[in-house]
Scaffold this motif. Structure first.
Motif, PDB file in Angstrom:
ATOM      1  N   UNK A 132      44.713  34.546 -12.476  1.00 38.17           N
ATOM      2  CA  UNK A 132      43.612  35.112 -13.260  1.00 38.17           C
ATOM      3  C   UNK A 132      43.843  36.590 -13.522  1.00 38.17           C
ATOM      4  N   UNK A 133      44.291  37.311 -12.514  1.00 39.58           N
ATOM      5  CA  UNK A 133      44.557  38.742 -12.658  1.00 39.58           C
ATOM      6  C   UNK A 133      45.643  38.991 -13.698  1.00 39.58           C
TER       7      UNK A 133
ATOM      8  N   UNK B 182      46.105  31.631  -5.004  1.00 35.03           N
ATOM      9  CA  UNK B 182      47.036  31.766  -6.124  1.00 35.03           C
ATOM     10  C   UNK B 182      46.281  31.793  -7.446  1.00 35.03           C
ATOM     11  N   UNK B 183      45.202  31.040  -7.559  1.00 33.04           N
ATOM     12  CA  UNK B 183      44.423  31.034  -8.806  1.00 33.04           C
ATOM     13  C   UNK B 183      43.881  32.420  -9.131  1.00 33.04           C
ATOM     14  N   UNK B 184      43.568  33.228  -8.113  1.00 30.74           N
ATOM     15  CA  UNK B 184      43.095  34.587  -8.333  1.00 30.74           C
ATOM     16  C   UNK B 184      44.214  35.478  -8.895  1.00 30.74           C
TER      17      UNK B 184
ATOM     18  N   UNK C 101      39.257  36.863 -10.345  1.00 31.72           N
ATOM     19  CA  UNK C 101      40.535  37.541 -10.108  1.00 31.72           C
ATOM     20  C   UNK C 101      40.657  38.048  -8.676  1.00 31.72           C
ATOM     21  N   UNK C 102      41.774  38.684  -8.395  1.00 36.39           N
ATOM     22  CA  UNK C 102      41.953  39.376  -7.128  1.00 36.39           C
ATOM     23  C   UNK C 102      40.920  40.494  -7.032  1.00 36.39           C
ATOM     24  N   UNK C 103      40.429  40.721  -5.823  1.00 39.20           N
ATOM     25  CA  UNK C 103      39.430  41.774  -5.606  1.00 39.20           C
ATOM     26  C   UNK C 103      40.031  42.809  -4.666  1.00 39.20           C
TER      27      UNK C 103
ATOM     28  N   UNK D 141      52.169  43.590  -6.902  1.00 35.99           N
ATOM     29  CA  UNK D 141      51.071  42.713  -6.493  1.00 35.99           C
ATOM     30  C   UNK D 141      50.887  42.682  -4.986  1.00 35.99           C
ATOM     31  N   UNK D 142      51.989  42.584  -4.249  1.00 36.72           N
ATOM     32  CA  UNK D 142      51.919  42.546  -2.784  1.00 36.72           C
ATOM     33  C   UNK D 142      50.925  41.498  -2.282  1.00 36.72           C
TER      34      UNK D 142
END
Length: 196
Positions: free
Chosen positions: A135-136, A130-132, A110-112, A60-61
Motif C-alpha cells: 500500500x505504501x 506485507x499488504x501495508x 499503509x505502513x505507519x 524501507x527497513x
C-alpha cells in the motif's frame, strides 16, 4: 527507517558490471527489481524470501514474513508501477488496468511510522504486514504520478536502456539512468565518433 533514501545496485545479467541506479522513488526502485516478458532476465525476486530481503533493505527497513500470496500480489503491483511509469515517461495515457491495480493496493492501510519515546529514532508501528508495505509503495506511485514531478518521470536517453526514473535534479536535466553506465557509454561513443 530512512524515508528519503532511494537507489539500488543493479546487475546486468547480459554481462557487464553492476552499477548504482537511483530511480528517485522507492516505488520505482521496486519496479526495477525484475519484470515480465523481455525483462524476465532481470528478475531478482524469485521466491517470497527474495521479496522479504528486498523489503528489509533501506529505505524501507521492513522485516516482515512474505507468503506466496503476498509474493504474487507484489509482482502484480510491481508490473502496474512499471507500466504506468513507462507510459508517463512516454507522455501516453496511463494503462487503465495498471491504474486500477495501483488504486486497489493503495486502498489498504499503509505502513505507519512510530517515533521512539526518546525521539531519536523511528520505526514502523507493529504489527507490520506485507499488504501495508505494498500500500505504501502504491501510494507513493500515486503521489508521483499526480504530483509536481510527474513531468519529470523519464526513461534513460540511451537507445537500448528501458530504466525509468524521476529527475530530481535542480535544473531537471538528468538524461541517463546512471552516469556510471549509460552516461559513460554515451560519452565514449561521442569521443570515438569525434576521433574517427
Amino acid at each position: 527507517m530512512q524515508a528519503s533514501a532511494t537507489g539500488r545496485r543493479l546487475h546486468d545479467p547480459r554481462g557487464g558490471s553492476s552499477f548504482w541506479f537511483d530511480a528517485g522513488a522507492v516505488c520505482l526502485d521496486f519496479a526495477h527489481s525484475g519484470g515480465e516478458g523481455q525483462y524476465a532476465v532481470f528478475e531478482s525476486l524469485h521466491e517470497p524470501a527474495d521479496l522479504a530481503e528486498w523489503l528489509a533493505r533501506s529505505p524501507l527497513d521492513v522485516v516482515v514474513p512474505v507468503t506466496p500470496r503476498d509474493f504474487t500480489a507484489a509482482k502484480k503491483l510491481r508490473q502496474a508501477i512499471w507500466e504506468t511509469a513507462q507510459a508517463q515517461a512516454a507522455r501516453q495515457a496511463l494503462p487503465i488496468d495498471a491504474v486500477t491495480t495501483i488504486n486497489r493496493f493503495a486502498a489498504v492501510a499503509p505502513l505507519v511510522p512510530q517515533l521512539a519515546a526518546d525521539g531519536t529514532a523511528a520505526a514502523w508501528a507493529a504489527p507490520v504486514r506485507t499488504s501495508q508495505v505494498l500500500s505504501t509503495l502504491a501510494r507513493e506511485m500515486i503521489s508521483l504520478l499526480s504530483g509536481p514531478y510527474a513531468e519529470r518521470i523519464r526513461v534513460c536517453a540511451s537507445d537500448n536502456c528501458p530504466l525509468v526514473f524521476v529527475d530530481l535534479s535542480r535544473p531537471g536535466a538528468r538524461r541517463w539512468c546512471s552516469m556510471e553506465r549509460c552516461g559513460n557509454r554515451s560519452k565514449l561513443r561521442a569521443h570515438r565518433a569525434r576521433q574517427a
